[in-house]
Write an enzyme that holds these catalytic residues in place. Structure first.
Site, PDB file in Angstrom:
ATOM      1  N   THR A 162       0.870  -1.188   0.000  1.00 33.55           N
ATOM      2  CA  THR A 162       0.000   0.000   0.000  1.00 33.55           C
ATOM      3  C   THR A 162       0.904   1.235   0.000  1.00 33.55           C
ATOM      4  OG1 THR A 162      -0.137  -0.232   2.420  1.00 33.55           O
ATOM      5  CG2 THR A 162      -2.018  -1.010   1.146  1.00 33.55           C
ATOM      6  N   THR A 194      -1.310  -2.447   5.647  1.00 31.82           N
ATOM      7  CA  THR A 194      -1.656  -1.245   6.404  1.00 31.82           C
ATOM      8  C   THR A 194      -2.521  -0.368   5.506  1.00 31.82           C
ATOM      9  OG1 THR A 194       0.441  -1.416   7.561  1.00 31.82           O
ATOM     10  CG2 THR A 194      -0.686   0.714   7.677  1.00 31.82           C
ATOM     11  N   GLU A 216      -0.445  -6.059  10.865  1.00 37.69           N
ATOM     12  CA  GLU A 216       0.878  -6.654  11.104  1.00 37.69           C
ATOM     13  C   GLU A 216       1.789  -5.624  11.763  1.00 37.69           C
ATOM     14  OE1 GLU A 216       2.136  -9.883  10.582  1.00 37.69           O
ATOM     15  OE2 GLU A 216       3.602  -8.831  11.818  1.00 37.69           O
ATOM     16  N   PHE A 270      13.513   4.361  21.162  1.00 39.37           N
ATOM     17  CA  PHE A 270      13.026   5.252  20.102  1.00 39.37           C
ATOM     18  C   PHE A 270      13.321   6.719  20.404  1.00 39.37           C
ATOM     19  CE2 PHE A 270      10.503   3.607  16.427  1.00 39.37           C
ATOM     20  CZ  PHE A 270      11.033   2.329  16.496  1.00 39.37           C
ATOM     21  N   GLY A 279      19.044  11.489  15.345  1.00 42.52           N
ATOM     22  CA  GLY A 279      19.897  11.167  14.200  1.00 42.52           C
ATOM     23  C   GLY A 279      19.286  11.692  12.918  1.00 42.52           C
ATOM     24  N   CYS A 318       7.488   1.933   5.589  1.00 39.04           N
ATOM     25  CA  CYS A 318       6.284   2.035   6.422  1.00 39.04           C
ATOM     26  C   CYS A 318       6.055   3.415   7.048  1.00 39.04           C
ATOM     27  CB  CYS A 318       6.305   0.969   7.506  1.00 39.04           C
ATOM     28  SG  CYS A 318       6.077  -0.690   6.827  1.00 39.04           S
ATOM     29  N   ARG A 327      13.883   1.367   0.738  1.00 42.99           N
ATOM     30  CA  ARG A 327      12.744   2.250   0.439  1.00 42.99           C
ATOM     31  C   ARG A 327      12.800   3.467   1.345  1.00 42.99           C
ATOM     32  NH1 ARG A 327       7.858  -2.051   0.711  1.00 42.99           N
ATOM     33  NH2 ARG A 327       9.162  -2.827   2.396  1.00 42.99           N
TER      34      ARG A 327
HETATM   35  N1  NAD Z   1       7.521  -4.273   5.596  1.00 50.22           N
HETATM   36  C1  NAD Z   1       7.126  -4.092   6.839  1.00 50.22           C
HETATM   37  O1  NAD Z   1       7.928  -3.978   7.766  1.00 50.22           O
HETATM   38  C2  NAD Z   1       5.657  -4.047   7.161  1.00 50.22           C
HETATM   39  C3  NAD Z   1       5.255  -4.154   8.496  1.00 50.22           C
HETATM   40  C4  NAD Z   1       3.896  -4.060   8.795  1.00 50.22           C
HETATM   41  C5  NAD Z   1       2.982  -3.824   7.778  1.00 50.22           C
HETATM   42  N2  NAD Z   1       3.413  -3.689   6.499  1.00 50.22           N
HETATM   43  C6  NAD Z   1       2.415  -3.455   5.455  1.00 50.22           C
HETATM   44  O2  NAD Z   1       2.302  -4.640   4.691  1.00 50.22           O
HETATM   45  C7  NAD Z   1       2.013  -4.340   3.343  1.00 50.22           C
HETATM   46  C8  NAD Z   1       3.053  -4.976   2.445  1.00 50.22           C
HETATM   47  O3  NAD Z   1       4.312  -4.396   2.746  1.00 50.22           O
HETATM   48  P1  NAD Z   1       5.680  -5.024   2.231  1.00 50.22           P
HETATM   49  O4  NAD Z   1       6.753  -4.288   2.901  1.00 50.22           O
HETATM   50  O5  NAD Z   1       5.638  -6.502   2.331  1.00 50.22           O
HETATM   51  O6  NAD Z   1       5.604  -4.618   0.681  1.00 50.22           O
HETATM   52  P2  NAD Z   1       6.381  -5.269  -0.552  1.00 50.22           P
HETATM   53  O7  NAD Z   1       6.383  -4.247  -1.612  1.00 50.22           O
HETATM   54  O8  NAD Z   1       7.680  -5.863  -0.089  1.00 50.22           O
HETATM   55  O9  NAD Z   1       5.463  -6.501  -0.985  1.00 50.22           O
HETATM   56  C9  NAD Z   1       4.220  -6.364  -1.583  1.00 50.22           C
HETATM   57  C10 NAD Z   1       4.040  -7.568  -2.511  1.00 50.22           C
HETATM   58  O10 NAD Z   1       2.700  -7.594  -3.010  1.00 50.22           O
HETATM   59  C11 NAD Z   1       2.745  -8.104  -4.321  1.00 50.22           C
HETATM   60  N3  NAD Z   1       1.506  -7.803  -5.031  1.00 50.22           N
HETATM   61  C12 NAD Z   1       1.075  -6.611  -5.520  1.00 50.22           C
HETATM   62  N4  NAD Z   1      -0.117  -6.755  -6.103  1.00 50.22           N
HETATM   63  C13 NAD Z   1      -0.482  -8.038  -5.970  1.00 50.22           C
HETATM   64  C14 NAD Z   1      -1.624  -8.803  -6.349  1.00 50.22           C
HETATM   65  N5  NAD Z   1      -2.627  -8.226  -6.997  1.00 50.22           N
HETATM   66  N6  NAD Z   1      -1.652 -10.110  -6.057  1.00 50.22           N
HETATM   67  C15 NAD Z   1      -0.617 -10.719  -5.418  1.00 50.22           C
HETATM   68  N7  NAD Z   1       0.490 -10.044  -5.024  1.00 50.22           N
HETATM   69  C16 NAD Z   1       0.555  -8.734  -5.291  1.00 50.22           C
HETATM   70  C17 NAD Z   1       3.974  -7.442  -4.906  1.00 50.22           C
HETATM   71  O11 NAD Z   1       4.437  -8.094  -6.077  1.00 50.22           O
HETATM   72  C18 NAD Z   1       4.943  -7.535  -3.730  1.00 50.22           C
HETATM   73  O12 NAD Z   1       5.731  -8.725  -3.781  1.00 50.22           O
HETATM   74  C19 NAD Z   1       1.951  -2.820   3.264  1.00 50.22           C
HETATM   75  O13 NAD Z   1       0.638  -2.411   3.462  1.00 50.22           O
HETATM   76  C20 NAD Z   1       2.791  -2.390   4.452  1.00 50.22           C
HETATM   77  O14 NAD Z   1       2.450  -1.114   4.909  1.00 50.22           O
HETATM   78  C21 NAD Z   1       4.730  -3.825   6.166  1.00 50.22           C
END
Ligand code: NAD
Length: 436
Positions: free
Chosen positions: A85, A121, A146, A251, A255, A262, A332
């Protein structure tokens, strides 16, 4: 239980492998063919401590597999949706394209009684809208935000500090909560708080938590700005206020601020959503939190430029770190890389090193010079700047040894993670963030 995990990025790949590690039968689904090919071979497509091990074990056990075909989700009792997202290209709101596409693609494969558990999210209100599309299939839509931290994602997924289940009112909601309790059985059995609430509260818990964490970081960075004009030391200040149990020291590291996939986009999306809801003023402070955060990157660049009397043109600057934080290869919105790119833009010759993130960094910013070996990167540096607090720089880099490699003696500590006295004793001109 049979589970599907839609979206196999930082969240989803870890979730899929972690769920298999606690005994479930899991299929991970993603539209990215390269990612699925890599996961299917047992190669973690990104660096996350412990992921490689549980991925290999899961595949070997036969309980974990990956696919690009959404039809393979059919038959799972719970479908987790963890697609991205990101921030919209032309605004602060979250781009919901991927969540909508994933749910629309999943709907034809749902059976009555299935649970669709959103983990991404999202702006508050999303779940209620998606439920209108999911409910006619006989499946139940819930929100299960998550809270994993990159760098600790496996541990946080297998053994979270709390679980939140947003469910609809009534019998379907109660049943869905029971099914999630079964999914997370090991955590529930050991007494991990399991909070059952409505959909909107579950969505808000996640953005509220990130807004609070961002606020804590920007608070101490605002104190650093005041320290800089008064000669005070923000690290001593943080230690002193941190002893107050109501405040706490975690936290409060001043820095170059927060980044990653996120916090920055989540506080912006929260502001945008609050404005849509006519409550923009309630979280107007988040704009200031964001602004303070971005100013710290300017400050770090200024510290380097000032060390050379106003210009870094043709200076060799070694940047220690590229990932947005240690124990991750995620670049990112990395403050570390942002600082490196800005120095390059000012005419410096910038050499970047990082234990894990070089490949990702090179892909996005090929104009910078990347060197794998830390000591090699330090050779002939006119100045050194630490921007990601890896142990390799914080604990394992001896300032006397660094002095034998670098040409200059300027070190900017963008994470206030070095022993200032030790670096000064070794002859370095040490400059910290919010420190005299
Ligand atoms: N990375 C973190 O630390 C974290 C922690 C908590 C919450 N989140 C939330 O989790 C979500 C994902 O974050 P992330 O860091 O894993 O992102 P990311 O970009 O690493 O992964 C997202 C994945 O979704 C896939 N995708 C997109 N469209 C799709 C579809 N139609 N069908 C199947 N797969 C599809 C993409 O190819 C990609 O591999 C976000 O909303 C983020 O805010 C992330």
């Amino acid at each position: 239980m049979r589970l599907s995990v839609i979206g196999c990025g930082y969240l989803g790949a870890v979730h899929a492998a972690a769920m298999a590690s606690i005994g479930h039968e899991v299929v991970g689904i993603d539209v990215d063919e390269r990612k699925i090919a890599s996961l299917s071979k047992g190669d973690a497509p990104f660096f996350e401590p412990g992921l490689q091990e549980i991925l290999s074990e899961g595949l070997a056990s036969g309980r974990l597999r990956f696919s690009t075909d959404m039809a393979d989700a059919a038959g799972a009792a719970v479908h987790f949706v963890g697609v991205g997202t990101p921030q919209q290209k032309d605004g602060y709101a979250a781009d919901m394209t991927y969540v909508n596409a994933a749910v629309d693609a999943l709907i034809p494969h749902l059976a009555a009684g299935d649970i669709v558990a959103g983990k991404s999210t999202v702006p508050v209100g999303t779940a209620a809208t998606l439920a209108e599309r999911v409910t006619p299939t006989g499946a139940t839509l819930v929100w299960n935000p998550e809270f994993l931290r990159e760098g600790w994602a496996v541990q946080d997924t297998v053994d979270p500090d709390r679980l939140v289940a947003g469910v609809p009112a009534g019998a379907d909601g109660e049943r869905a909560a029971d099914i999630l309790r079964e999914v997370y059985h090991p955590s529930v059995a050991k007494g991990t708080p399991f909070i059952v609430t409505d959909l909107a509260t579950a969505e808000l818990v996640k953005v509220a938590a990130n807004a609070f964490l961002a606020t804590k970081i920007s608070f101490i960075n605002a104190m650093a700005e005041i320290a800089e004009v008064t000669g005070a030391d923000v690290t001593t200040l943080a230690d002193a206020i941190g002893h107050d149990a109501r405040i706490g020291r975690r936290f409060l590291g001043a820095g170059i601020g927060f980044g990653g996939g996120c916090l920055p986009k989540d506080i912006r999306a929260f502001s945008a959503r609050a404005e849509e809801l006519g409550r923009g003023e309630s979280v107007a402070f988040l704009r200031e939190i964001d602004a303070i955060n971005m100013r710290r990157r300017d400050r770090a660049v200024d510290l380097v430029v000032d060390a050379f009397g106003g210009s870094v043109y043709k200076k060799n600057i070694t940047v220690l770190g590229a990932a947005f934080k240690p124990h991750s290869d995620d670049i990112r919105d990395s403050p570390a890389l942002d600082v490196a790119v800005r120095l390059h833009g000012l005419g410096a010759w910038v050499t970047v090193t990082d234990p894990e993130a070089i490949e990702n960094a090179r892909r996005v910013h090929p104009q910078l010079n990347y060197v794998e070996d830390r000591d090699e990167a330090l050779r002939a540096a006119d100045a050194v700047i630490v921007v990601t607090e890896w142990d390799e720089y914080r604990r394992q880099l001896d300032p006397a040894h660094a002095a034998t490699l670098a040409t200059g003696r300027v070190v900017v500590d963008g994470r206030n993670c070095l022993d200032a006295d030790a670096w000064r004793a070794a002859g370095w001109d040490y400059r910290g963030m919010g420190r005299p």
